[in-house]
Design a protein around this motif. Structure first.
Motif, PDB file in Angstrom:
ATOM      1  N   MET A   1       0.786  -1.347   0.122  1.00 26.95           N
ATOM      2  CA  MET A   1       0.185   0.035   0.019  1.00 26.95           C
ATOM      3  C   MET A   1       1.081   1.346   0.203  1.00 26.95           C
ATOM      4  O   MET A   1       2.031   1.331   0.722  1.00 26.95           O
ATOM      5  N   GLU A   2       0.454   2.258  -0.771  1.00 33.83           N
ATOM      6  CA  GLU A   2       1.212   3.556  -0.818  1.00 33.83           C
ATOM      7  C   GLU A   2       0.929   4.279   0.405  1.00 33.83           C
ATOM      8  O   GLU A   2      -0.049   4.120   1.003  1.00 33.83           O
ATOM      9  N   THR A   3       2.089   4.983   0.665  1.00 30.00           N
ATOM     10  CA  THR A   3       2.196   5.808   2.064  1.00 30.00           C
ATOM     11  C   THR A   3       2.098   7.172   1.631  1.00 30.00           C
ATOM     12  O   THR A   3       2.230   7.676   0.363  1.00 30.00           O
ATOM     13  N   SER A   4       1.987   7.862   2.742  1.00 26.91           N
ATOM     14  CA  SER A   4       1.867   9.590   2.380  1.00 26.91           C
ATOM     15  C   SER A   4       3.183   9.941   2.338  1.00 26.91           C
ATOM     16  O   SER A   4       3.344  11.440   2.576  1.00 26.91           O
ATOM     17  N   ARG A   5       4.192   9.244   2.410  1.00 21.88           N
ATOM     18  CA  ARG A   5       5.496   9.692   2.405  1.00 21.88           C
ATOM     19  C   ARG A   5       5.888  10.913   1.451  1.00 21.88           C
ATOM     20  O   ARG A   5       5.489  10.767   0.459  1.00 21.88           O
ATOM     21  N   THR A   6       6.563  11.957   1.862  1.00 24.55           N
ATOM     22  CA  THR A   6       6.724  13.071   0.960  1.00 24.55           C
ATOM     23  C   THR A   6       7.635  12.986  -0.272  1.00 24.55           C
ATOM     24  O   THR A   6       8.793  12.125   0.158  1.00 24.55           O
ATOM     25  N   THR A   7       7.269  13.273  -1.141  1.00 23.70           N
ATOM     26  CA  THR A   7       8.335  12.922  -2.636  1.00 23.70           C
ATOM     27  C   THR A   7       9.249  14.016  -2.407  1.00 23.70           C
ATOM     28  O   THR A   7       9.267  15.113  -1.535  1.00 23.70           O
ATOM     29  N   PHE A 105     -17.669  10.380  13.290  1.00 21.85           N
ATOM     30  CA  PHE A 105     -16.650  10.897  12.113  1.00 21.85           C
ATOM     31  C   PHE A 105     -17.375  10.455  10.810  1.00 21.85           C
ATOM     32  O   PHE A 105     -17.936   9.352  10.533  1.00 21.85           O
ATOM     33  N   ALA A 106     -18.030  11.711   9.942  1.00 23.01           N
ATOM     34  CA  ALA A 106     -18.960  11.466   9.018  1.00 23.01           C
ATOM     35  C   ALA A 106     -18.016  10.949   7.758  1.00 23.01           C
ATOM     36  O   ALA A 106     -17.487  11.886   7.103  1.00 23.01           O
ATOM     37  N   VAL A 107     -18.252  10.014   7.527  1.00 24.53           N
ATOM     38  CA  VAL A 107     -17.663   9.516   6.181  1.00 24.53           C
ATOM     39  C   VAL A 107     -18.881   8.328   5.647  1.00 24.53           C
ATOM     40  O   VAL A 107     -19.268   7.763   6.141  1.00 24.53           O
ATOM     41  N   GLU A 108     -19.015   8.448   4.364  1.00 20.43           N
ATOM     42  CA  GLU A 108     -19.919   7.901   3.357  1.00 20.43           C
ATOM     43  C   GLU A 108     -18.842   6.886   2.575  1.00 20.43           C
ATOM     44  O   GLU A 108     -18.175   7.496   1.594  1.00 20.43           O
ATOM     45  N   PHE A 109     -18.578   5.706   3.138  1.00 21.73           N
ATOM     46  CA  PHE A 109     -17.660   4.827   2.303  1.00 21.73           C
ATOM     47  C   PHE A 109     -18.244   4.513   0.875  1.00 21.73           C
ATOM     48  O   PHE A 109     -19.320   4.015   0.906  1.00 21.73           O
ATOM     49  N   ASN A 110     -17.535   4.867   0.037  1.00 28.77           N
ATOM     50  CA  ASN A 110     -17.982   4.667  -1.108  1.00 28.77           C
ATOM     51  C   ASN A 110     -17.189   3.627  -2.173  1.00 28.77           C
ATOM     52  O   ASN A 110     -16.271   3.967  -2.627  1.00 28.77           O
ATOM     53  N   GLY A 137     -17.209   6.251  15.532  1.00 31.50           N
ATOM     54  CA  GLY A 137     -16.413   7.471  14.923  1.00 31.50           C
ATOM     55  C   GLY A 137     -14.959   7.091  14.836  1.00 31.50           C
ATOM     56  O   GLY A 137     -14.373   7.458  13.844  1.00 31.50           O
ATOM     57  N   ARG A 138     -14.509   6.623  15.732  1.00 26.77           N
ATOM     58  CA  ARG A 138     -12.982   6.608  15.897  1.00 26.77           C
ATOM     59  C   ARG A 138     -12.464   5.402  14.667  1.00 26.77           C
ATOM     60  O   ARG A 138     -11.482   5.618  14.037  1.00 26.77           O
ATOM     61  N   GLN A 139     -13.307   4.221  14.734  1.00 24.21           N
ATOM     62  CA  GLN A 139     -12.945   3.449  13.850  1.00 24.21           C
ATOM     63  C   GLN A 139     -12.891   3.850  12.254  1.00 24.21           C
ATOM     64  O   GLN A 139     -12.332   3.518  11.497  1.00 24.21           O
ATOM     65  N   ARG A 140     -14.242   4.686  12.165  1.00 22.96           N
ATOM     66  CA  ARG A 140     -14.349   5.168  10.614  1.00 22.96           C
ATOM     67  C   ARG A 140     -13.137   6.290  10.452  1.00 22.96           C
ATOM     68  O   ARG A 140     -12.744   6.292   9.186  1.00 22.96           O
ATOM     69  N   GLU A 141     -12.882   7.048  11.372  1.00 23.36           N
ATOM     70  CA  GLU A 141     -11.710   7.822  11.051  1.00 23.36           C
ATOM     71  C   GLU A 141     -10.560   7.098  10.808  1.00 23.36           C
ATOM     72  O   GLU A 141      -9.704   7.432   9.729  1.00 23.36           O
ATOM     73  N   TYR A 148      -8.252   5.823   2.534  1.00 25.79           N
ATOM     74  CA  TYR A 148      -8.348   6.842   1.719  1.00 25.79           C
ATOM     75  C   TYR A 148      -7.550   7.867   1.656  1.00 25.79           C
ATOM     76  O   TYR A 148      -7.345   8.357   0.514  1.00 25.79           O
ATOM     77  N   GLU A 149      -6.711   8.048   2.813  1.00 26.39           N
ATOM     78  CA  GLU A 149      -5.466   8.949   2.761  1.00 26.39           C
ATOM     79  C   GLU A 149      -4.437   8.055   2.637  1.00 26.39           C
ATOM     80  O   GLU A 149      -3.031   9.082   2.702  1.00 26.39           O
ATOM     81  N   ASN A 150      -4.466   6.794   2.577  1.00 28.77           N
ATOM     82  CA  ASN A 150      -2.888   6.060   2.650  1.00 28.77           C
ATOM     83  C   ASN A 150      -1.945   6.419   3.654  1.00 28.77           C
ATOM     84  O   ASN A 150      -0.804   6.436   3.215  1.00 28.77           O
ATOM     85  N   LEU A 151      -2.328   7.036   4.804  1.00 34.20           N
ATOM     86  CA  LEU A 151      -1.478   7.058   5.894  1.00 34.20           C
ATOM     87  C   LEU A 151      -1.299   5.754   6.596  1.00 34.20           C
ATOM     88  O   LEU A 151      -1.859   4.828   6.727  1.00 34.20           O
TER      89      LEU A 151
END
Length: 195
Positions: A1-7, A105-110, A137-141, A148-151
């Motif tokens: 999985m891709e991470t958010s490491r800075t290029t 944590f308001a997220v609509e998993f699409n 909420g914390r589990q959704r976050e 979604y953000e690949n962190l």
């Protein structure tokens, strides 16, 4: 999985920004404003408040540019800053609605783009989304930040101000909650792929 490491390009821009380069600063505003707003709005669903928080993060970033250290993940740094500001400022913004630890944590998993092929998979997709959206909420976050953000776990841990083990535990609980109801459906869905 891709991470958010800075290029390396972003790292170079970060260093230019820290030295006062307004073009580099504008790059970060342009690149991250929308995703920061989307993330913040999932924590606290007041458009104006979240917009102000994101703007304040960027203003503070510019004002503190000389004292900001380097980072391996600019995305992580900005997400953490927005989250901290929201939790710090929300009680001042709306005294009747303090932000508690058990926030929603308001997220609509699409997931339609991955699963919908015909009516049968539309029904499966609808059921899976329903289960994901019922998570606490914390589990959704955590699911949002991870998938979604690949962190990575370290970045999520720092953003949410919880231990790496807590991130792991909450993610496992989310998986467990999901699998508890739907593992047989996923097995049926993915069986033809494995043949």
């Amino acid at each position: 999985m891709e991470t958010s490491r800075t290029t390396s390009k972003e790292m170079e821009l970060w260093n230019l920004f820290r030295n006062g380069d307004k073009t580099a600063y504008a790059y970060f505003i342009h690149t991250y404003s929308n995703s920061l707003f989307n993330y913040g709005y999932r924590i606290y669903t007041d458009h104006d408040f979240v917009k102000d928080c994101v703007q304040e993060v960027f203003i503070e970033l510019w004002n503190r540019r000389n004292s900001i250290n380097g980072t391996n993940s600019i995305k992580w740094y900005l997400f953490k800053s927005v989250r901290l500001r929201i939790f710090r400022e929300a009680p001042k913004w709306n005294k009747n609605l303090p932000l508690e630890e058990d926030y929603q944590f308001a997220v609509e998993f699409n997931i339609e783009h991955q699963l919908i092929v015909d009516l049968e998979t539309q029904e499966l997709s609808s059921r899976i989304k329903s289960v994901l959206n019922r998570l606490p909420g914390r589990q959704r976050e955590i699911m949002y930040l991870r998938f979604y953000e690949n962190l990575n776990f370290d970045e999520i841990s720092t953003i949410m101000q919880i231990s790496k083990q807590s991130v792991h535990n909450l993610l496992q609980k989310a998986y467990h909650n999901f699998r508890k109801d739907w593992s047989y459906l996923l097995a049926i869905y993915f069986l033809p792929i494995q043949q």
